[in-house]
Design a protein around this motif. Structure first.
Motif, PDB file in Angstrom:
ATOM      1  N   ARG A 125       0.838  -1.212   0.000  1.00  0.00           N
ATOM      2  CA  ARG A 125       0.000   0.000   0.000  1.00  0.00           C
ATOM      3  C   ARG A 125       0.868   1.254   0.000  1.00  0.00           C
ATOM      4  N   GLU A 126       1.963   1.232   0.744  1.00  0.00           N
ATOM      5  CA  GLU A 126       2.876   2.381   0.758  1.00  0.00           C
ATOM      6  C   GLU A 126       3.504   2.615  -0.607  1.00  0.00           C
ATOM      7  N   GLU A 130      -2.706  -1.666  -4.795  1.00  0.00           N
ATOM      8  CA  GLU A 130      -4.002  -1.795  -4.130  1.00  0.00           C
ATOM      9  C   GLU A 130      -4.268  -3.248  -3.743  1.00  0.00           C
ATOM     10  N   ILE A 131      -3.544  -3.702  -2.759  1.00  0.00           N
ATOM     11  CA  ILE A 131      -3.771  -5.027  -2.198  1.00  0.00           C
ATOM     12  C   ILE A 131      -4.368  -4.815  -0.822  1.00  0.00           C
ATOM     13  N   ASP A 132      -5.576  -5.301  -0.632  1.00  0.00           N
ATOM     14  CA  ASP A 132      -6.299  -5.154   0.629  1.00  0.00           C
ATOM     15  C   ASP A 132      -6.341  -3.685   1.075  1.00  0.00           C
ATOM     16  N   TYR A 151       8.382  -8.404  -1.250  1.00  0.00           N
ATOM     17  CA  TYR A 151       8.782  -7.721  -0.019  1.00  0.00           C
ATOM     18  C   TYR A 151       9.402  -8.638   1.039  1.00  0.00           C
ATOM     19  N   GLY A 152       9.333  -9.923   0.859  1.00  0.00           N
ATOM     20  CA  GLY A 152       9.835 -10.827   1.881  1.00  0.00           C
ATOM     21  C   GLY A 152      11.223 -11.343   1.615  1.00  0.00           C
ATOM     22  N   VAL A 168      10.766  -0.568   8.535  1.00  0.00           N
ATOM     23  CA  VAL A 168      11.330  -1.248   7.387  1.00  0.00           C
ATOM     24  C   VAL A 168      12.731  -0.695   7.181  1.00  0.00           C
ATOM     25  N   LEU A 169      13.666  -1.609   7.100  1.00  0.00           N
ATOM     26  CA  LEU A 169      15.052  -1.203   6.914  1.00  0.00           C
ATOM     27  C   LEU A 169      15.574  -1.854   5.641  1.00  0.00           C
TER      28      LEU A 169
END
Length: 186
Positions: A125-126, A130-132, A151-152, A168-169
């Protein structure tokens, strides 16, 4: 760890979960608890809220300092598998609660890749995906896998630092990670 189409998972699907207190991995359902606050409403109904998946109290390193005043709980393995899903669904008959919050718990326990992928939806979302978008927990399997793939990975470290907010780094960020992991984050 599973590997589907080049995705390296942090959890064994529907066998491991993240603790909502310490963010550590709950290795098996027998190492976890499903907890919630149970209160009697003004109407005399039993309200359940603040559902969370946590380590059993005997696990070292998890500071389980929750108040027991209104605590209700059950061993996580009571809520896994077909009988566990039935146990969860029967709670609709005994309690009043926010169905979105409760459905997220059901998804965390029973939907493949949800526990790992849903935690990453805020990052999407950031980035304007548009996921959830309404944070209802309704994320399909393809999107869960995409979230984990995007992202993982090792380029992005996602930490949920209780009681600190999510941070988040990136690897390029100059931060003393040793201090953060030992509760010294500023």
């Amino acid at each position: 760890m599973q590997n589907i189409q080049g995705i390296k998972f942090k959890l064994k699907t529907k066998e491991q979960w993240f603790c909502d207190v310490c963010s550590g991995v709950i290795e098996t359902a027998k190492d976890g608890m499903l907890e919630w606050d149970s209160l009697i409403s003004e109407e005399g109904m039993i309200d359940a809220k603040n559902f969370r998946i946590v380590h059993v109290r005997s696990i070292e390193g998890c500071k389980n300092n929750r108040s027991e005043e209104h605590l209700a709980d059950g061993h996580l393995h009571w809520f896994t598998g077909p009988n566990g899903l039935n146990n969860l669904l029967s709670m609709y008959e005994r309690y009043t609660f926010d169905p979105i919050e409760f459905n997220k718990i059901i998804r965390r326990i029973h939907v493949d890749f949800y526990e790992e992928g849903a935690r990453l939806s805020q990052l999407a979302r950031e980035d304007s995906y548009e996921i959830d978008p309404y944070d209802s927990g309704d994320i399909n399997q393809d999107d869960l896998l995409w979230l984990i793939r995007k992202y993982g990975n090792e380029n992005c470290i996602l930490m949920i630092l209780s009681p600190l907010s999510r941070q988040v780094l990136n690897k390029s960020t100059k931060v003393n990670l040793e201090g953060i992991f030992h509760g010294e984050a500023a």
